[in-house]
Enzyme design. Structure first.
Site, short mmCIF file in Angstrom:
data_model
loop_
_atom_site.label_atom_id
_atom_site.label_comp_id
_atom_site.label_asym_id
_atom_site.label_seq_id
_atom_site.Cartn_x
_atom_site.Cartn_y
_atom_site.Cartn_z
N HIS A 448 0.82 -1.22 0.00
CA HIS A 448 0.00 0.00 0.00
C HIS A 448 0.85 1.27 0.00
O HIS A 448 0.33 2.36 -0.26
CB HIS A 448 -0.98 -0.02 1.18
CG HIS A 448 -0.39 0.35 2.50
ND1 HIS A 448 -0.04 -0.57 3.46
CD2 HIS A 448 -0.12 1.57 3.04
CE1 HIS A 448 0.42 0.05 4.52
NE2 HIS A 448 0.39 1.35 4.29
N GLY A 587 3.12 6.40 8.91
CA GLY A 587 4.55 6.55 8.64
C GLY A 587 5.34 5.32 9.03
O GLY A 587 6.48 5.15 8.61
N SER A 589 4.07 2.33 8.30
CA SER A 589 3.64 1.33 7.30
C SER A 589 4.84 0.74 6.57
O SER A 589 5.77 1.45 6.19
CB SER A 589 2.70 1.99 6.30
OG SER A 589 1.48 2.33 6.90
#
Length: 639
Positions: A448, A587, A589
């Site tokens: 993502h 942040g 991720s």
């Protein structure tokens, strides 16, 4: 331990007498910075004026990480006398945690002993003469700090200090240690017969993660004692005056004198450390009353974890005499256990089988030869379980070269503490996601992260601790990205991506690969793991400048499914703290969730994927489950 050597065993070219003055001077191990020679016996005798003591620090220290072979021994004398050993050290130390020692008098001896054929660069030492430190005294301020002599350097041997803290009448003194490390070989921490801190008649030594003490009157005496041998980093403590009628304004006062948020009272978690926040509670409608009177969330009942402590939350969950209960609570025939088939939806019936050696299933480790090993977490455990040794083949990973401190309550990561951590930047927005190093050319992250960003605009930074400091940091462009073909933008299922670098990384003390678990690797519910990243410090806030770390627990799959309202798939796992307050955030991720194994290796269990807010109560973080993607990774990049 090393047996003392006599002076005549030291080669002339490896023996030095040095005079310490107030000006800094240097000496190095032979061969520095290339490599010290094997089978060396080196000595440096240092003297200073009688009124001074000697301070020695090591800005660079890299000795083989096995003190049985190579080590540096430092003595509070001019002879290698075990009874006057200040410390013996080996391994590598980062600039943020240098070795630094102080003598008790005006003499010091430093020995370098090397026995192996595996040489490391050695050390650079800086020495000087300093006045004898003064410690102790009467303190009358309402708050302040006390610390062991020369902290954070090793405290000197043969030292005694006494502090008397006095606060206004009617108040008490709270003493909170922010660092405590006084470890010695062979010392029983229940006795503390060598180095110790004594408060209210009780001696404390060893290494502690938390220690808060409160006086019974308006004064408190703190004694520090070190004997003639073996010192350490010591302690640092904050003291403050408080009103005993209101010891924790607007907070809950634990019996241990710790102050916590009132929201943590009666939430099922031992936040105080002494269970005082979980006693005398009235259970709410969504809590379960344990047999011992504690209240626990109902969703913890029958999760195969003894949350109550007395087993009462699991008592009514037993299956029949000839049945097996799966991790999700389902009861199946005992015959399904270790039959080589996945009968439980969570695979718990095949997770730890020893009764059918060689039977292959999704939950056994598969050797390159095709044989299977029915052993939990067989890979990289320092035991050759496969006849071809393939379970120990790809194990040059998951290690931290630097020796690191444990700071009480600290959440800023130290330099080199998480050497596989990567910061992913996009040229228009700076830091955007985390990632982890798999090999010199391949990085692991979340799919993502690239939904709205082009790989051509991406850069990765490895070896980074501070977003604003790039010394020792490796910057690479991304040549190619391989998102999982089944990635779903709506559900975040299959949220994983492989990134190929434009040029390979060179592994250093601060840049290392993480170990990938085999598809059969088990990360049991309740195990403590770590999530790291530069994400927001709290929901809605900006990104962190310094790399952050958080200790979280793997959450049972059935509980995970309940708290996420059925949104998790078998390719996801939950980790965090259900009470809230600790979590990954925006942040983070793509960053790694890593767990430490007894073999001494770190394995990546998850990839930060999604969550509802940050650190919310009953809303743990959801991660891509790396074990489910192990074969896909191997097929794509042969790692």
């Amino acid at each position: 331990m090393y047996n003392p050597i006599s002076i005549d065993l030291v080669a002339d070219e490896c023996f030095s007498t040095l005079e310490a003055t107030e000006n800094e001077q240097e000496f190095t191990s032979p061969g520095y910075p290339t490599a010290y020679p094997a089978k060396s016996r080196c000595q440096w005798q240092i003297r200073a004026f009688e009124s001074d003591v000697i301070s020695v620090s090591f800005p660079f220290f890299n000795i083989e990480d096995d003190c049985k072979d190579d080590f540096v021994a430092i003595y509070d004398s001019l002879s290698p006398d075990d009874s006057q050993t200040i410390t013996e050290k080996c391994g590598q130390r980062p600039p943020t945690n240098p070795l630094a020692v102080v003598s008790s008098g005006n003499i010091m001896l430093i020995n370098l002993i090397t026995d192996t054929d595996v040489q490391q660069p050695g050390f650079l030492a800086v020495y000087k003469a300093i006045p004898k430190s003064k410690c102790g005294g009467v303190l009358t301020d309402n708050k302040g700090v006390i610390q062991s002599p020369q902290h954070p350097s090793f405290y000197p041997p043969a030292t005694d200090c006494k502090w008397t803290i006095e606060v206004p009448s009617g108040q008490k003194v709270r003493l909170k240690f922010t660092m405590f490390r006084m470890k010695e070989p062979g010392v029983d921490v229940r006795q503390c017969h060598k180095d110790y801190v004594e408060v209210m008649g009780v001696k404390y030594c060893g290494e502690m993660t938390s220690l808060t003490l409160t006086s019974s009157t308006n004064d408190l005496t703190v004694l520090f004692h070190s004997d003639e041998s073996y010192t350490d980093k010591g302690f640092k403590a904050e003291y403050s005056a408080f009103d005993p009628k209101n010891p924790c304004p607007n907070e809950f006062a634990c019996v241990s004198d710790k102050c916590i948020s009132p929201k943590l009272k009666c939430d099922g978690w031992n936040d105080c450390g002494d269970m005082s926040d979980e006693k005398d509670c009235s259970c709410t409608k969504d809590q379960f009353l344990c047999g011992n009177g504690l209240c626990k969330p109902k969703i913890w009942v029958c999760d195969r974890v003894n949350d109550c402590g007395d087993g009462s939350d699991e008592k009514s969950c037993s299956c029949g005499a000839n049945e097996w209960r799966c991790g999700n609570g389902m009861c199946l025939s005992q015959d399904v256990v270790c039959n080589g088939k996945q009968d439980c939806t969570d695979g718990s019936d095949e997770a730890s089988c020893t009764t059918a050696p060689g039977v292959c299933s999704e939950f056994t480790f598969k050797c390159k030869s095709g044989d299977c090993v029915n052993k939990v977490n067989a890979e990289c455990d320092l035991v050759n379980d496969c006849s071809d040794g393939s379970d120990e083949d790809i194990c040059n990973c998951g290690t931290r070269p630097y020796k690191l401190n444990r700071i009480v309550g600290g959440q800023n990561a130290e330099l080199g503490e998480w050497p596989w951590q990567v910061s992913l930047h996009f040229q228009t927005s700076g830091h955007a996601c985390g990632a982890s190093i798999l090999s010199p050319k391949w990085i692991l992250s979340a799919a993502h992260c690239f939904v709205t960003n082009s790989p051509e605009n991406a850069l990765i930074y490895s070896g980074m601790q501070d977003q604003y400091k790039h010394v020792g940091v490796a910057k690479r462009a991304i040549r190619n990205i391989i998102p999982h073909p089944n990635y779903n933008r709506m559900t975040f299922d299959y949220d994983i991506a492989l990134l190929e670098l434009s040029e390979p990384l060179e592994f250093t003390n601060t840049i290392q690969p993480i170990c990938l678990p085999s598809s059969s690797h088990v990360f049991p519910a309740g195990i403590g793991c770590w999530v790291t990243g530069w994400g927001a410090m709290r929901e809605g806030a900006g990104a962190a400048q310094l790399l952050q770390k958080a200790s979280v627990k793997i959450i049972n799959d059935s509980v995970c499914n309940t708290v996420t309202e059925g949104q998790v798939t078998s390719r996801m796992l939950c980790s965090g703290v259900l009470a809230g307050g600790i979590d990954a955030c925006q942040g983070d991720s793509g960053g790694p969730l890593v767990c430490f194994e007894e073999s001494g290796k770190w394995f990546q269990a998850g990839i930060v994927s999604w969550g509802e807010g940050c650190a919310r109560r009953m809303k743990p973080g959801v991660y891509s489950r790396v074990t489910k993607f192990r074969e896909w990774i191997r097929k794509e990049i042969n790692v």
